[in-house]
Structure formats: C-alpha cells, structure tokens
Design an enzyme around this catalytic site. Sequence first.
Site, PDB file in Angstrom:
ATOM      1  N   ARG A 237       0.830  -1.196   0.000  1.00 41.18           N
ATOM      2  CA  ARG A 237       0.000   0.000   0.000  1.00 41.18           C
ATOM      3  C   ARG A 237       0.870   1.253   0.000  1.00 41.18           C
ATOM      4  NH1 ARG A 237      -3.713  -2.689  -1.654  1.00 41.18           N
ATOM      5  NH2 ARG A 237      -5.657  -3.164  -0.563  1.00 41.18           N
ATOM      6  N   GLU A 266      -2.290   7.149  -3.805  1.00 36.54           N
ATOM      7  CA  GLU A 266      -3.017   6.040  -4.418  1.00 36.54           C
ATOM      8  C   GLU A 266      -3.968   6.535  -5.527  1.00 36.54           C
ATOM      9  OE1 GLU A 266      -4.204   2.794  -2.079  1.00 36.54           O
ATOM     10  OE2 GLU A 266      -2.735   3.146  -0.507  1.00 36.54           O
ATOM     11  N   HIS A 291       0.030   0.630 -10.184  1.00 35.28           N
ATOM     12  CA  HIS A 291      -0.697  -0.360  -9.391  1.00 35.28           C
ATOM     13  C   HIS A 291      -1.112  -1.549 -10.263  1.00 35.28           C
ATOM     14  CE1 HIS A 291      -3.660  -0.958  -5.770  1.00 35.28           C
ATOM     15  NE2 HIS A 291      -2.910  -2.018  -6.022  1.00 35.28           N
TER      16      HIS A 291
END
Length: 326
Positions: A237, A266, A291
């Site tokens: 993460r 993110e 990602h």
Amino acid sequence: MSKLKVYISDYDYPDLEIEKSILEPINAEVIGLHCKTGKELPELAKDADAILQQYAKITRETIEKLTNCKSICRYGIGVDIFDVQAAYDHGIVVTNVPDYCIDEVAEHTIALGLMLLRRIPAYNAATHAGKWHWQESGAPIFRFRNQTWGIVGFGRIAQNMVHKIKAFGFTLQAYDPYVSEGYMSTMGVKKANLEVLLKTSDIVTTLCPYTKETHHIIDESALTMMPEHAVLLNCSRGKVVDNQALYKALSEGWIASAGLDVTEEEPAKMDSWSPDMNPLFTLDNCIITPHVAYISEDALQECRRVAAENAKAVLLGQTPPNLVKP
C-alpha cells in the site's frame, strides 16, 4: 418475486459478464457503478442487497445508510479501504479474495528488484543519451549471491517471493513481529528486527498490509539507516512508505533507487489525478508502475469469480467461503 440488487461500486474491467453469469441465475440484477471515492454509494446503491467493491472507500457513515445491504465483497485481499467493524455492527457480512494475485505481486516485486539491482533503468537512459561506458551511470553493481534481500512483512506473498528468488543466491531476512523465527527458518529466511534489516540489506521490500502499525514504516529515519547503494521496493500500500521522505532520500543520494507499484496518494482511488501531485514522478531513479503488480488475465478472472461467489453465498443464506472478521 423482486430481483436482488447487487451493485459493483467501481470497476475497471471491460464488462461484468463474469459477475452476471454467477449472480443472475439466483435472480440478482448486477448494476455497475463508477464510484471510486465511495461518497455517492448511499444514494446510488441505497437498495443494494450486496456490494462488490474494488477501489471505493466505504466508511462507517456510508455503511449506516446502506440499510438493506447484507454483504460487502472485496475484489482483492486487503480490507483497509472500508470499515469492517462498522459493517458487522450493522449486520453486513464482509468477504475478500484471500489467494488473489499472490504469484503476480511476488513476480512483479522480483522483476522490479532485479531490474534496479542491475541498474538497468540508469543504463538505458545512458545509452539513449549516447553514453556507452559502465562507469558513467550504473555503478556500483554487485553479484546477486553476495547481496542481502530484506523483506518487511512475511505473509503469503512474501513467502511466495522467497521460493522464487532462492535460486539467485540472495541472503534472505525478514521483519514480521507476527511470524516466528522457526517458521521463517524453514524457508531459509533469517528473522531480523527492523533496524538490523534496514542497515544490512542491499534491497528492502515492503510486503505488509496497511495498518496503524505499518503507516510510514519506511520513513526518514528508516531511509537514513539503509546503505547508499540500496534499493527500496513497495508493492503493497502507498502509505507504507513516507513519499516526502523517500523523495528526499532519492534526490540527496541516501539510497540508490526505488521501485513503487503505488504512491502515497493512491491514484486509482482518486477521481482526478496528475503526476505533479507527487515529486517522486520527477525522479529518474524512482521507477513507478500504475498499481499493476496484481494484474494478470488469470488473476483478474479468478478475483471476479470468487468475489461474486462470495456474494452469491450470502444472498442464498449460506456462509461464504472467504469470510473476513473485524
């Protein structure tokens, strides 16, 4: 008999045929939304019997308004982006896909690590700039079997990775307060505390879940402990690594390079994003992928099928195979 309503909170798949093939036979209507932030879910999915969730953040406030919902089924392993305790407080069952992308994330991490240890991005930039001498850009490079690979977090992905990199001859060590020294030793891995791991590893990989304990586990203090030639990898993460501290470390030469599969903001969970939000995107010695560590055709199909099967079980009054407790 009225149809059951199953909402997909958000998705980046080309269609919803897998979900429909599993849920429509039990009289469920599958409705796809594009609600990445999760803020509009109480309005858009107020009559949901179940929600399948990809990136949308589902808070306690949202859960309190989903008065008909029986299940929230995560597309993936991590459940840090919704309030599991709040779900159970309101009678909502939570599931995930626990075996999802274990091979893929391990292999993506290895690919990034080997590429950066061999200084391939730096050499590629050099040749494109007309430089053809190893001393000018990529050094120092060390033999793999003389290097130490440190792993922060020793769960299933890390264990999968260990099995795959053993052949290269790395010395392997890991920090994980929840895994015993004896268990690590069965895989040829030495258990280390975090400070020792950071000071003695040529490459440091974070493969831990995001929790209060792991928030910025790699911070400025951690980065100052690492050798100047070291490589940092994060395929977990974004907030596991303090991005401001990492920018400072990379731009001032505290460590050699970094490979990230996600940054702290993110981007996949944002409605709008641009690289100027994060200075790491200005650095040549920071390789960033969007990602994608979890991606393969096999993994995506498996993830969608398992998430839909979990929802189906709950809607039929059964115990789902992949139950997540608070």
